[in-house]
Design an enzyme around this catalytic site. Structure first.
Site, mmCIF file in Angstrom:
data_model
loop_
_atom_site.group_PDB
_atom_site.id
_atom_site.type_symbol
_atom_site.label_atom_id
_atom_site.label_comp_id
_atom_site.label_asym_id
_atom_site.label_seq_id
_atom_site.Cartn_x
_atom_site.Cartn_y
_atom_site.Cartn_z
ATOM 1 N N GLY A 8 -26.539 -25.261 12.465
ATOM 2 C CA GLY A 8 -25.841 -24.551 11.409
ATOM 3 C C GLY A 8 -24.349 -24.862 11.469
ATOM 4 O O GLY A 8 -23.578 -24.386 10.640
ATOM 5 N N GLU A 34 -34.574 -20.215 20.423
ATOM 6 C CA GLU A 34 -33.799 -20.607 21.613
ATOM 7 C C GLU A 34 -34.417 -19.913 22.820
ATOM 8 O O GLU A 34 -34.181 -18.740 23.068
ATOM 9 C CB GLU A 34 -32.320 -20.230 21.449
ATOM 10 C CG GLU A 34 -31.628 -21.127 20.446
ATOM 11 C CD GLU A 34 -30.154 -21.379 20.761
ATOM 12 O OE1 GLU A 34 -29.657 -20.896 21.798
ATOM 13 O OE2 GLU A 34 -29.510 -22.062 19.946
ATOM 14 N N ASP A 62 -27.501 -28.456 22.428
ATOM 15 C CA ASP A 62 -27.240 -27.152 23.019
ATOM 16 C C ASP A 62 -26.184 -27.332 24.101
ATOM 17 O O ASP A 62 -26.245 -28.276 24.887
ATOM 18 C CB ASP A 62 -28.532 -26.584 23.621
ATOM 19 C CG ASP A 62 -28.419 -25.085 23.794
ATOM 20 O OD1 ASP A 62 -27.830 -24.412 22.929
ATOM 21 O OD2 ASP A 62 -28.897 -24.562 24.821
ATOM 22 N N SER A 63 -25.205 -26.436 24.097
ATOM 23 C CA SER A 63 -24.123 -26.621 25.066
ATOM 24 C C SER A 63 -23.727 -25.301 25.703
ATOM 25 O O SER A 63 -24.096 -24.227 25.219
ATOM 26 C CB SER A 63 -22.915 -27.253 24.368
ATOM 27 O OG SER A 63 -22.662 -26.602 23.151
ATOM 28 N N PHE A 137 -12.524 -24.306 19.306
ATOM 29 C CA PHE A 137 -13.297 -23.073 19.150
ATOM 30 C C PHE A 137 -13.752 -22.599 20.539
ATOM 31 O O PHE A 137 -13.526 -23.277 21.547
ATOM 32 C CB PHE A 137 -14.513 -23.310 18.241
ATOM 33 C CG PHE A 137 -15.550 -24.222 18.848
ATOM 34 C CD1 PHE A 137 -15.354 -25.589 18.879
ATOM 35 C CD2 PHE A 137 -16.719 -23.715 19.420
ATOM 36 C CE1 PHE A 137 -16.294 -26.435 19.454
ATOM 37 C CE2 PHE A 137 -17.671 -24.557 19.996
ATOM 38 C CZ PHE A 137 -17.450 -25.923 20.006
ATOM 39 N N TYR A 139 -14.511 -21.478 24.058
ATOM 40 C CA TYR A 139 -13.755 -21.395 25.310
ATOM 41 C C TYR A 139 -12.616 -22.429 25.412
ATOM 42 O O TYR A 139 -11.979 -22.522 26.455
ATOM 43 C CB TYR A 139 -14.715 -21.551 26.503
ATOM 44 C CG TYR A 139 -15.803 -20.497 26.527
ATOM 45 C CD1 TYR A 139 -15.566 -19.233 27.042
ATOM 46 C CD2 TYR A 139 -17.072 -20.766 26.016
ATOM 47 C CE1 TYR A 139 -16.547 -18.255 27.051
ATOM 48 C CE2 TYR A 139 -18.072 -19.803 26.015
ATOM 49 C CZ TYR A 139 -17.803 -18.549 26.536
ATOM 50 O OH TYR A 139 -18.775 -17.586 26.539
ATOM 51 N N HIS A 164 -17.727 -33.076 26.530
ATOM 52 C CA HIS A 164 -19.126 -33.120 26.937
ATOM 53 C C HIS A 164 -20.007 -33.611 25.789
ATOM 54 O O HIS A 164 -20.894 -34.421 25.959
ATOM 55 C CB HIS A 164 -19.563 -31.730 27.415
ATOM 56 C CG HIS A 164 -19.138 -30.615 26.497
ATOM 57 N ND1 HIS A 164 -17.844 -30.469 26.060
ATOM 58 C CD2 HIS A 164 -19.832 -29.619 25.892
ATOM 59 C CE1 HIS A 164 -17.755 -29.418 25.258
ATOM 60 N NE2 HIS A 164 -18.953 -28.888 25.131
HETATM 61 P P1 IMP Z 1 -24.280 -23.701 21.111
HETATM 62 O O1 IMP Z 1 -24.685 -25.003 21.691
HETATM 63 O O2 IMP Z 1 -23.808 -23.844 19.684
HETATM 64 O O3 IMP Z 1 -25.295 -22.625 21.302
HETATM 65 O O4 IMP Z 1 -22.957 -23.296 21.897
HETATM 66 C C1 IMP Z 1 -22.952 -22.386 22.944
HETATM 67 C C2 IMP Z 1 -21.578 -21.794 23.155
HETATM 68 O O5 IMP Z 1 -20.899 -22.562 24.154
HETATM 69 C C3 IMP Z 1 -20.656 -21.787 21.958
HETATM 70 O O6 IMP Z 1 -20.832 -20.648 21.162
HETATM 71 C C4 IMP Z 1 -19.281 -21.793 22.602
HETATM 72 O O7 IMP Z 1 -18.923 -20.478 22.928
HETATM 73 C C5 IMP Z 1 -19.532 -22.578 23.884
HETATM 74 N N1 IMP Z 1 -19.133 -23.984 23.699
HETATM 75 C C6 IMP Z 1 -19.920 -25.075 23.584
HETATM 76 N N2 IMP Z 1 -19.211 -26.193 23.421
HETATM 77 C C7 IMP Z 1 -17.916 -25.792 23.427
HETATM 78 C C8 IMP Z 1 -16.689 -26.515 23.274
HETATM 79 O O8 IMP Z 1 -16.606 -27.729 23.068
HETATM 80 N N3 IMP Z 1 -15.580 -25.744 23.333
HETATM 81 C C9 IMP Z 1 -15.573 -24.414 23.528
HETATM 82 N N4 IMP Z 1 -16.689 -23.702 23.657
HETATM 83 C C10 IMP Z 1 -17.862 -24.387 23.594
#
Ligand code: IMP
Length: 181
Positions: A8, A34, A62-63, A137, A139, A164
């Site tokens: 999204g 998830e 996913d991160s 955005f 962190y 990453h």
């Molecule tokens: P998702 O992969 O969109 O579920 O991301 C998980 C969460 O990890 C995000 O909502 C952010 O809070 C954090 N995150 C992932 N990648 C980054 C980044 O590049 N910068 C800052 N926060 C990140």
């Protein structure tokens, strides 16, 4: 060949397009469950799940943010933790803590007719003592990558050269080139 990116988040799609230069990437908004597991498990399950729905090559990503002194917290709870206690909450948990080691990790799950493959990218660094910077955005304002003295949020565009996600997408790109997809 067209590859769908199930997310999204339009920023992730833009980043993917800039790295996967000559690959046709199209965003598709399909939610996938998830699982409460590792990033790898979430990405693998998500990619298979969306592939079963659309039967076309697809990636999910996913991160998370992992702080060593907090036993890898927030990790797979990164999104929820960011939306609840936020960066201020993380800084509070680390008050008086000297070990500031932390890392970001991204896992791309790619699924096509041959099955699923994972591509992992990681960037090591430290948690800052206060929020700094206005780009990015999540962190970004509290993470200083190793070898730098600025946070991701201060680095702006430069972040995308070392992130990453960039590393994971580069590995995926090499795979696509290798396999001539
Ligand atoms: P998702 O992969 O969109 O579920 O991301 C998980 C969460 O990890 C995000 O909502 C952010 O809070 C954090 N995150 C992932 N990648 C980054 C980044 O590049 N910068 C800052 N926060 C990140």
């Amino acid at each position: 060949m067209k590859i769908y990116f199930a997310t999204g988040n339009i920023n992730k799609v833009k980043e993917a397009k800039s790295i996967l230069k000559d690959v046709d990437i199209e965003q598709i908004k399909i939610d996938y469950p998830e699982l409460q597991g590792s990033l790898e498990e979430v990405a693998e399950f998500g990619a298979k799940y969306v592939y079963e729905k659309i039967k076309k090559p697809v990636i999910v990503e996913d991160s998370g943010f992992f702080v060593k002194a907090l036993k890898e917290f927030p990790g797979t709870y990164s999104r929820f933790v960011y939306e609840t206690i936020g960066n201020k909450g993380i800084l509070k948990l680390l008050e008086g803590v000297e070990n500031r080691d932390a890392y970001f990790k991204a896992v791309i799950g790619y699924c096509d007719e041959y099955g699923v493959k994972l591509f992992i990218g990681k960037v090591e660094g430290y948690v800052a003592y206060e929020e700094r910077g206005s780009h990015g955005f999540g962190y970004d304002p509290i993470f200083i990558p190793k070898g730098y003295n600025k946070t991701f949020a201060e680095l702006g565009e430069e972040k995308n050269k070392i992130s990453h996600r960039k590393k994971a997408f580069e590995k995926f790109y090499e795979y696509l080139k290798r396999t001539n997809l």
